[in-house]
Design an enzyme around this catalytic site. Sequence first.
Site, short mmCIF file in Angstrom:
data_model
loop_
_atom_site.label_atom_id
_atom_site.label_comp_id
_atom_site.label_asym_id
_atom_site.label_seq_id
_atom_site.Cartn_x
_atom_site.Cartn_y
_atom_site.Cartn_z
N GLY A 19 -2.56 7.79 0.38
CA GLY A 19 -2.59 9.25 0.35
C GLY A 19 -3.74 9.83 1.17
CD GLU B 282 1.20 9.23 2.31
OE1 GLU B 282 0.64 8.89 1.25
OE2 GLU B 282 2.42 9.38 2.42
CB ALA C 164 -2.36 8.43 -4.84
CD GLU D 117 0.69 4.60 0.55
OE1 GLU D 117 0.55 3.78 1.49
OE2 GLU D 117 0.34 5.79 0.64
C1 LIG Z 1 5.24 10.43 -7.68
C2 LIG Z 1 3.82 10.29 -7.32
C3 LIG Z 1 3.64 10.37 -5.85
C4 LIG Z 1 2.29 9.95 -5.48
C5 LIG Z 1 2.08 9.96 -4.01
C6 LIG Z 1 2.30 8.65 -3.39
C7 LIG Z 1 1.65 8.52 -2.06
C8 LIG Z 1 0.32 7.89 -2.13
C9 LIG Z 1 0.13 6.72 -2.70
C10 LIG Z 1 -1.20 6.09 -2.63
O1 LIG Z 1 -2.12 6.54 -2.03
S1 LIG Z 1 -1.35 4.66 -3.51
C11 LIG Z 1 -3.02 4.17 -3.19
C12 LIG Z 1 -3.15 3.63 -1.83
N1 LIG Z 1 -4.48 3.12 -1.63
C13 LIG Z 1 -4.80 1.84 -1.78
O2 LIG Z 1 -3.96 1.01 -2.02
C14 LIG Z 1 -6.23 1.49 -1.61
C15 LIG Z 1 -6.69 0.70 -2.79
N2 LIG Z 1 -8.09 0.38 -2.70
C16 LIG Z 1 -8.58 -0.59 -1.89
O3 LIG Z 1 -7.90 -1.21 -1.14
C17 LIG Z 1 -10.04 -0.86 -2.00
O4 LIG Z 1 -10.46 -0.45 -3.27
C18 LIG Z 1 -10.89 -0.15 -0.92
C19 LIG Z 1 -10.63 1.33 -0.90
C20 LIG Z 1 -10.59 -0.78 0.44
C21 LIG Z 1 -12.38 -0.38 -1.27
O5 LIG Z 1 -12.62 -1.76 -1.40
P1 LIG Z 1 -14.00 -2.28 -2.05
O6 LIG Z 1 -13.93 -3.76 -1.99
O7 LIG Z 1 -15.12 -1.59 -1.44
O8 LIG Z 1 -13.98 -1.79 -3.56
P2 LIG Z 1 -13.01 -2.19 -4.74
O9 LIG Z 1 -13.73 -3.13 -5.65
O10 LIG Z 1 -11.69 -2.59 -4.27
O11 LIG Z 1 -12.82 -0.78 -5.47
C22 LIG Z 1 -13.93 -0.11 -6.08
C23 LIG Z 1 -13.42 0.62 -7.31
O12 LIG Z 1 -12.54 1.64 -6.91
C24 LIG Z 1 -11.29 1.52 -7.60
N3 LIG Z 1 -10.24 1.98 -6.68
C25 LIG Z 1 -10.08 1.69 -5.40
N4 LIG Z 1 -9.06 2.36 -4.89
C26 LIG Z 1 -8.55 3.11 -5.88
C27 LIG Z 1 -7.47 4.03 -5.96
N5 LIG Z 1 -6.72 4.33 -4.90
N6 LIG Z 1 -7.23 4.60 -7.15
C28 LIG Z 1 -7.99 4.33 -8.22
N7 LIG Z 1 -9.05 3.48 -8.21
C29 LIG Z 1 -9.31 2.88 -7.04
C30 LIG Z 1 -11.17 0.03 -7.90
O13 LIG Z 1 -10.30 -0.20 -8.95
C31 LIG Z 1 -12.61 -0.30 -8.23
O14 LIG Z 1 -12.82 0.17 -9.55
P3 LIG Z 1 -13.82 -0.57 -10.51
O15 LIG Z 1 -13.33 -1.99 -10.57
O16 LIG Z 1 -15.16 -0.47 -9.88
O17 LIG Z 1 -13.68 0.13 -11.80
#
Ligand SMILES: CCCCCCC/C=C/C(=O)SCCNC(=O)CCNC(=O)[C@H](O)C(C)(C)COP(=O)(O)OP(=O)(O)OC[C@H]1O[C@@H](n2cnc3c(N)ncnc32)[C@H](O)[C@@H]1OP(=O)(O)O
Length: 741
Positions: A100, A103, A61, A123
């Site tokens: 997500g 999922e 997400a 999460e």
């Molecule tokens: C009531 C609402 C219900 C909602 C449904 C709930 C169910 C679902 C929930 C979720 O999915 S929560 C999100 C779960 N995912 C994560 O926790 C993954 C988070 N990301 C990471 O761990 C890492 O970014 C990565 C994917 C492993 C990639 O790592 P890498 O070192 O290659 O890059 P980063 O520097 O970490 O990230 C690059 C860039 O991307 C942005 N970013 C990463 N993931 C997300 C995300 N899920 N959402 C928004 N943005 C994301 C991160 O902030 C970086 O941004 P910039 O710094 O370049 O601007």
Amino acid sequence: MARYARVKGSIALITLTNPPVNALSAAVRRGIVESVSRALKDEQVKAVVFCGENEKFCGGADIKEFSGSMSGPPLVPMIHSIEAGEKPMVAAIEGVALGGGLELALGCHYRVANTKARLGLPEVTLGLLPAAGGTQRLPRLIGIPAALELITTGRHVSAQEALQLGIVDQVAQGSAVQAAMELALSVIGVCVCMLCVYVVCVCIYCVCVTGQPLNPRRLSLRAPVWAPDVDGVCDAALAQVKQRSRGAMAPVACVQAVRAAAMLPYSKGMERERQLMDTLFRSGQARAMQYAFFAQRNAGKWSLPNGSQWNNTRARDVQRAGVIGLGTMGRGIAVSLVKAGISVVAIEMDAKQLESGKKAVTAMLQRDAQRRGVSPPLHLLTFTLSFHQLRDVDLVIEAVFEDMNLKKRVFSDLCKVLRANALICTNTSGLNVDELAAVTDRQPLVVGMHFFAPAHVMKLLEVVYGSRSSPEAVATAMALGKRMEKVCVAVGNCSGFVGNRMLKLYLDQSVYMLEEGATPEQVDQALEEFGFAMGIFKVSDLSGLDVGWRVRKASGLIGPDVDPVKPSRWRLGRRYCPLPDMLCQQGRFGQKTGRGWYLYDSPGSKEAKSDPEIQTFLEDYRRKYGIIPRRITSQEVIERCAFALANEGFRILEDRIAASPEDIDVIYLFGYGWPRHRGGPMFYAGQVGLSVVLEKLEHYHRVHPDVPSLEPSRLLRRLVAEGSPPIQQWKSHIKNLRSHL
Ligand SMILES: CCCCCCC/C=C/C(=O)SCCNC(=O)CCNC(=O)[C@H](O)C(C)(C)COP(=O)(O)OP(=O)(O)OC[C@H]1O[C@@H](n2cnc3c(N)ncnc32)[C@H](O)[C@@H]1OP(=O)(O)O
């Protein structure tokens, strides 16, 4: 955004397009819903494959959306309609399938992953749970114990492990999209072995199974995963997460949601998942952890007061590095460098120390390699007594004893042998980087690299720029730290930099409270209940009380004029607590001597036990100084420690030693055990309310006028006067504050 294409005649390929990680933003969810509906309507389409742009399936997400009002199609019904679709749906997982993203894949009927893919439900690390069906579908796929472990830790697994666990059906050596399309074709009854031309159920040439029914693949249709021992398993998991999570709510909610998957039909389990998520989603803990996620990423986007920053400065390539000194720090640094694939020349001053350093570094690398099932990269290491071996290194990290004169000697010796353009980095926890640079022939190439012990384990690295450090040197140290898998924060040069400058005031408050009536156990318990991994007195015992003692001696706080019987409680114009010095005089250095603030079974053992001698010692001390002890509450402990930290953090911002409050919080989260679900000391101050923090500091300063550091900082006063803006806006107020100076 999602791209729709029909490929191989009968497959709809839906590509998630939201770089860099194809997070499921409102636009992506809308794109998926529209594409799925189109695929289901199109009679030519017999199966659907989902993939992500740039070989990254989906990072989950969109976390940025969590802080605003959520719009667009919700995830749960979107995934449900994919699963309910009457055409086979296959997820082609490359790069990552997280949160997500996984999922969504669990809603598909089949999953294929590329060998390099990583999958997980992280999460919990954002203060949430996998609320798009993850807590109900994953246990139905891989069983309760494995699902509990993955969901409560948020651990990522490799494609290989995902296959073993049963999360994916296939691991592809090459393109997962290609393999997913082949699987889709085979499922819809088009055998891809090229020998069979008919639509068949079992191809006699390649024995692929075609024309499979979809219901058994729909995880939501599976019964609850009940087993006789399920209650015991969930109870044990609950006990474990409560102990590990130190007050964080999300891991507990994760266990409760997974327990529902064992007991309840899918629809009821989903209700439970939603209820638990509602509570978490609105919690301050979730906001703190999501803030921490972005703060960590922002720290990599460093900037210097002169305008140089991460995206306008090139880092130099480092192939070969020197490490001077193989004490605890040098050993950890050498291990981290080698693990990053960098050749290391490791130097000690005498043969005996060199030998013991060599043994220790080799053993650490061997243990690590054994754990990962690879061979240790020992060929990258050279151990030597000779500085001349450093002549062709790109960079040196000096990690000798924390003594200015010794470090200066090493720095000038280094200049005699190093290439003219080699960087010199000092691993110091607080010495003046400019003073060290001044003895070299290359001030722009000198920076501080403050590692935390043990350096091969601890994630934090403060990269300290001096007044003459070049942007290129800072960029190189930051990039090197990142390669060493550290969380790097660029900070300015001042005594203690950011972390230890703040720590000093936190320590001061802790020992003052002992004088006033608290015990080390009370203070530690309050801090641990707040969420710290360890109370401050246990940490001091672990790091060694002699370290601070030496620093205080060097800074002139302890000298021959101090009365050995009744040392003064007033030094350099302010309150001073001599308790730590008195412990050191008794040889109580902490764990290493078996006695410190606590008692240990033997020198080096780790289990801290209350020591009645310390209670008597504190009582005698208070009597000697005429202090009437009073009861100190946990609330007072937290307020005095946390607000003293934040107050100094505000001063650090005023002084431009840290570029942002987020940087300070990252330092405390990764270097000082600050609980992640409380964001960091600066975030915590904002969450408690800046006006409350100001009021409390004013109160404590009134009560303790001899502690100047409790006087509220100008920046805090200014922020309160301007209506306590959110933390993201503090930076602009620092500019205003400076323009009024
Ligand atoms: C009531 C609402 C219900 C909602 C449904 C709930 C169910 C679902 C929930 C979720 O999915 S929560 C999100 C779960 N995912 C994560 O926790 C993954 C988070 N990301 C990471 O761990 C890492 O970014 C990565 C994917 C492993 C990639 O790592 P890498 O070192 O290659 O890059 P980063 O520097 O970490 O990230 C690059 C860039 O991307 C942005 N970013 C990463 N993931 C997300 C995300 N899920 N959402 C928004 N943005 C994301 C991160 O902030 C970086 O941004 P910039 O710094 O370049 O601007």
